[in-house]
Design a protein around this motif. Structure first.
Motif, PDB file in Angstrom:
ATOM      1  N   LEU A 184      26.386  35.668  41.611  1.00  0.00           N
ATOM      2  CA  LEU A 184      27.668  36.219  42.065  1.00  0.00           C
ATOM      3  C   LEU A 184      28.869  35.331  41.738  1.00  0.00           C
ATOM      4  O   LEU A 184      29.906  35.843  41.292  1.00  0.00           O
ATOM      5  CB  LEU A 184      27.611  36.505  43.570  1.00  0.00           C
ATOM      6  CG  LEU A 184      26.584  37.556  44.003  1.00  0.00           C
ATOM      7  CD1 LEU A 184      26.648  37.767  45.502  1.00  0.00           C
ATOM      8  CD2 LEU A 184      26.807  38.878  43.267  1.00  0.00           C
ATOM      9  N   PRO A 185      28.796  33.988  41.920  1.00  0.00           N
ATOM     10  CA  PRO A 185      29.966  33.162  41.589  1.00  0.00           C
ATOM     11  C   PRO A 185      30.346  33.226  40.112  1.00  0.00           C
ATOM     12  O   PRO A 185      31.488  32.929  39.750  1.00  0.00           O
ATOM     13  CB  PRO A 185      29.524  31.752  41.988  1.00  0.00           C
ATOM     14  CG  PRO A 185      28.457  31.958  43.011  1.00  0.00           C
ATOM     15  CD  PRO A 185      27.747  33.187  42.574  1.00  0.00           C
ATOM     16  N   ARG A 186      29.402  33.579  39.223  1.00  0.00           N
ATOM     17  CA  ARG A 186      29.697  33.656  37.793  1.00  0.00           C
ATOM     18  C   ARG A 186      30.368  34.985  37.428  1.00  0.00           C
ATOM     19  O   ARG A 186      30.866  35.140  36.325  1.00  0.00           O
ATOM     20  CB  ARG A 186      28.421  33.477  36.978  1.00  0.00           C
ATOM     21  CG  ARG A 186      27.714  32.161  37.286  1.00  0.00           C
ATOM     22  CD  ARG A 186      26.500  31.947  36.406  1.00  0.00           C
ATOM     23  NE  ARG A 186      25.784  30.739  36.801  1.00  0.00           N
ATOM     24  CZ  ARG A 186      26.139  29.502  36.466  1.00  0.00           C
ATOM     25  NH1 ARG A 186      27.195  29.316  35.701  1.00  0.00           N
ATOM     26  NH2 ARG A 186      25.448  28.450  36.889  1.00  0.00           N
ATOM     27  N   LEU A 187      30.366  35.921  38.377  1.00  0.00           N
ATOM     28  CA  LEU A 187      31.016  37.206  38.134  1.00  0.00           C
ATOM     29  C   LEU A 187      32.439  37.226  38.692  1.00  0.00           C
ATOM     30  O   LEU A 187      33.324  37.871  38.149  1.00  0.00           O
ATOM     31  CB  LEU A 187      30.210  38.337  38.773  1.00  0.00           C
ATOM     32  CG  LEU A 187      28.808  38.553  38.196  1.00  0.00           C
ATOM     33  CD1 LEU A 187      28.076  39.605  39.014  1.00  0.00           C
ATOM     34  CD2 LEU A 187      28.882  38.971  36.731  1.00  0.00           C
ATOM     35  N   ASN A 188      32.636  36.508  39.775  1.00  0.00           N
ATOM     36  CA  ASN A 188      33.952  36.467  40.415  1.00  0.00           C
ATOM     37  C   ASN A 188      34.242  35.033  40.843  1.00  0.00           C
ATOM     38  O   ASN A 188      33.758  34.088  40.226  1.00  0.00           O
ATOM     39  CB  ASN A 188      33.984  37.413  41.623  1.00  0.00           C
ATOM     40  CG  ASN A 188      33.883  38.865  41.218  1.00  0.00           C
ATOM     41  OD1 ASN A 188      34.775  39.401  40.588  1.00  0.00           O
ATOM     42  ND2 ASN A 188      32.774  39.511  41.578  1.00  0.00           N
ATOM     43  N   GLY A 189      35.013  34.866  41.879  1.00  0.00           N
ATOM     44  CA  GLY A 189      35.280  33.535  42.396  1.00  0.00           C
ATOM     45  C   GLY A 189      35.983  32.657  41.387  1.00  0.00           C
ATOM     46  O   GLY A 189      36.882  33.075  40.660  1.00  0.00           O
ATOM     47  N   LYS A 190      35.539  31.397  41.296  1.00  0.00           N
ATOM     48  CA  LYS A 190      36.201  30.416  40.434  1.00  0.00           C
ATOM     49  C   LYS A 190      35.950  30.652  38.947  1.00  0.00           C
ATOM     50  O   LYS A 190      36.566  30.008  38.102  1.00  0.00           O
ATOM     51  CB  LYS A 190      35.741  29.011  40.821  1.00  0.00           C
ATOM     52  CG  LYS A 190      36.206  28.574  42.201  1.00  0.00           C
ATOM     53  CD  LYS A 190      35.782  27.150  42.502  1.00  0.00           C
ATOM     54  CE  LYS A 190      36.267  26.704  43.875  1.00  0.00           C
ATOM     55  NZ  LYS A 190      35.866  25.303  44.176  1.00  0.00           N
ATOM     56  N   SER A 191      35.050  31.550  38.618  1.00  0.00           N
ATOM     57  CA  SER A 191      34.787  31.815  37.200  1.00  0.00           C
ATOM     58  C   SER A 191      35.988  32.454  36.519  1.00  0.00           C
ATOM     59  O   SER A 191      36.173  32.346  35.311  1.00  0.00           O
ATOM     60  CB  SER A 191      33.568  32.737  37.060  1.00  0.00           C
ATOM     61  OG  SER A 191      33.876  34.048  37.521  1.00  0.00           O
ATOM     62  N   GLY A 192      36.811  33.152  37.306  1.00  0.00           N
ATOM     63  CA  GLY A 192      38.003  33.789  36.767  1.00  0.00           C
ATOM     64  C   GLY A 192      37.709  35.083  36.022  1.00  0.00           C
ATOM     65  O   GLY A 192      38.614  35.663  35.407  1.00  0.00           O
ATOM     66  N   ARG A 193      36.464  35.542  36.051  1.00  0.00           N
ATOM     67  CA  ARG A 193      36.124  36.749  35.270  1.00  0.00           C
ATOM     68  C   ARG A 193      36.500  38.040  36.004  1.00  0.00           C
ATOM     69  O   ARG A 193      36.645  39.070  35.370  1.00  0.00           O
ATOM     70  CB  ARG A 193      34.621  36.730  34.961  1.00  0.00           C
ATOM     71  CG  ARG A 193      34.271  35.653  33.937  1.00  0.00           C
ATOM     72  CD  ARG A 193      32.791  35.491  33.776  1.00  0.00           C
ATOM     73  NE  ARG A 193      32.503  34.481  32.753  1.00  0.00           N
ATOM     74  CZ  ARG A 193      31.473  33.658  32.770  1.00  0.00           C
ATOM     75  NH1 ARG A 193      30.609  33.715  33.775  1.00  0.00           N
ATOM     76  NH2 ARG A 193      31.284  32.778  31.816  1.00  0.00           N
ATOM     77  N   ARG A 194      36.596  37.985  37.304  1.00  0.00           N
ATOM     78  CA  ARG A 194      37.028  39.144  38.087  1.00  0.00           C
ATOM     79  C   ARG A 194      36.266  40.405  37.680  1.00  0.00           C
ATOM     80  O   ARG A 194      36.859  41.424  37.304  1.00  0.00           O
ATOM     81  CB  ARG A 194      38.538  39.335  37.939  1.00  0.00           C
ATOM     82  CG  ARG A 194      39.344  38.116  38.372  1.00  0.00           C
ATOM     83  CD  ARG A 194      40.825  38.268  38.061  1.00  0.00           C
ATOM     84  NE  ARG A 194      41.416  39.375  38.795  1.00  0.00           N
ATOM     85  CZ  ARG A 194      41.880  39.275  40.042  1.00  0.00           C
ATOM     86  NH1 ARG A 194      41.799  38.117  40.676  1.00  0.00           N
ATOM     87  NH2 ARG A 194      42.421  40.313  40.629  1.00  0.00           N
ATOM     88  N   TYR A 195      34.962  40.316  37.792  1.00  0.00           N
ATOM     89  CA  TYR A 195      34.090  41.417  37.375  1.00  0.00           C
ATOM     90  C   TYR A 195      34.453  42.721  38.086  1.00  0.00           C
ATOM     91  O   TYR A 195      34.516  43.789  37.457  1.00  0.00           O
ATOM     92  CB  TYR A 195      32.635  41.045  37.658  1.00  0.00           C
ATOM     93  CG  TYR A 195      31.646  42.150  37.373  1.00  0.00           C
ATOM     94  CD1 TYR A 195      31.155  42.353  36.079  1.00  0.00           C
ATOM     95  CD2 TYR A 195      31.208  43.003  38.388  1.00  0.00           C
ATOM     96  CE1 TYR A 195      30.239  43.373  35.820  1.00  0.00           C
ATOM     97  CE2 TYR A 195      30.311  44.022  38.138  1.00  0.00           C
ATOM     98  CZ  TYR A 195      29.820  44.203  36.853  1.00  0.00           C
ATOM     99  OH  TYR A 195      28.925  45.210  36.583  1.00  0.00           O
ATOM    100  N   ASP A 196      34.682  42.646  39.392  1.00  0.00           N
ATOM    101  CA  ASP A 196      34.917  43.873  40.160  1.00  0.00           C
ATOM    102  C   ASP A 196      36.160  44.620  39.703  1.00  0.00           C
ATOM    103  O   ASP A 196      36.225  45.847  39.805  1.00  0.00           O
ATOM    104  CB  ASP A 196      35.046  43.535  41.651  1.00  0.00           C
ATOM    105  CG  ASP A 196      33.710  43.094  42.237  1.00  0.00           C
ATOM    106  OD1 ASP A 196      32.671  43.436  41.653  1.00  0.00           O
ATOM    107  OD2 ASP A 196      33.714  42.409  43.284  1.00  0.00           O
TER     108      ASP A 196
END
Length: 268
Positions: free
Chosen positions: A231-243
């Motif tokens: 989950l952190p690699r999809l959102n959070g600090k990864s900056g990818r903003r998957y949702d």
């Protein structure tokens, strides 16, 4: 006092020193009556008493103050009869001593200041039986109009099948399953997880269901089982903003996140 202290004559100072143990409001009232000093306030006299170091003779705490206006005989009577109900207590005291200035509120305050206990707690004793136990409420036409009828459900009843959407956009559904936490006959759960588990079995520990598109689409095909660590690699600090990413980019973001997670897991 700003602007200079108030001057007192020798006679006034003598009177003030001799009567310094009085309660401040009575002290001020008596002084003004004796010397016609309308320019003096209770605060002035209090300040004078402090500057002069005059002791009032009362110990600090809850036992000092207004209750001193009662005589020793009155205090003794009030203490001996303090368990009475306050209105009856007050009426009996006024009759015994002719104290028309006594009120239930004043005597109640005195009783609290002196720490006198009435022996009453305000609680029902263990084993107490209500006066209307086993008695049927008498019929009243007005109250009967608002009573629930047999089989009637309240307006806010939400039975099995009722759906709602929370602030995060997830769909909830009321099922006919028994709530394992409260024992209730119904259980409100996330609809997407409920449908996914009916098709695939329970979600394994350490995993969650990730929405692939619109959260309101609860079909199992719209939800993928992923490790929590992904989950952190999809959102959070990864900056990818998957949702919030466009639908055409989501598969790529998911694939990259899975690859990174896999590399990290193997490296450990």
């Amino acid at each position: 006092m700003r602007g200079g202290r108030i001057s007192y004559s020798a006679a006034e100072m003598e009177w003030l020193a001799a009567n310094r143990t009085m309660v401040i409001s009575d002290y001020h009232r008596a002084f003004c009556a004796a010397f016609d000093r309308q320019d003096v306030t209770a605060a002035n006299l209090h300040g004078l008493r402090k500057r002069k170091g005059w002791k009032v003779g009362r110990a600090p705490g809850r036992f000092s103050g207004r209750h001193l206006r009662y005589s020793a005989a009155e205090i003794a009577w009030l203490r001996d009869n303090c368990t009475m109900e306050v209105n009856s207590w007050c009426a009996a005291f006024r009759e015994a001593f002719g104290r028309d200035d006594a009120t239930p509120a004043r005597l109640h305050s005195l009783r609290k200041r002196m720490g006198w206990k009435t022996g009453r707690t305000g609680h029902f004793d263990k084993g107490h039986v209500s006066h209307n136990k086993g008695k049927k409420m008498p019929f009243n036409a007005n109250s009967a109009e608002t009573q629930f009828k047999k089989g009637q459900l309240p307006l806010n009843y939400r039975g099995p099948g009722h759906e709602s959407i929370d602030d995060d956009g997830y769909v909830w559904i009321v099922t006919d399953q028994t709530n394992p936490w409260t024992g209730a006959a119904t259980w409100r759960v996330h609809k997407h997880r409920w449908l996914w588990e009916r098709a695939n079995g329970p979600v394994p520990e350490g995993h969650v269901l990730k929405c692939l598109g619109d959260k309101k689409n609860t079909d199992p095909s719209n939800w993928e089982l992923v490790p929590i660590g992904l989950l952190p690699r999809l959102n959070g600090k990864s900056g990818r903003r998957y949702d919030k990413a466009p639908a055409e980019l989501k598969p790529t973001i998911m694939a990259v996140a899975k690859l990174e997670h896999r590399v990290r897991s193997v490296a450990k």
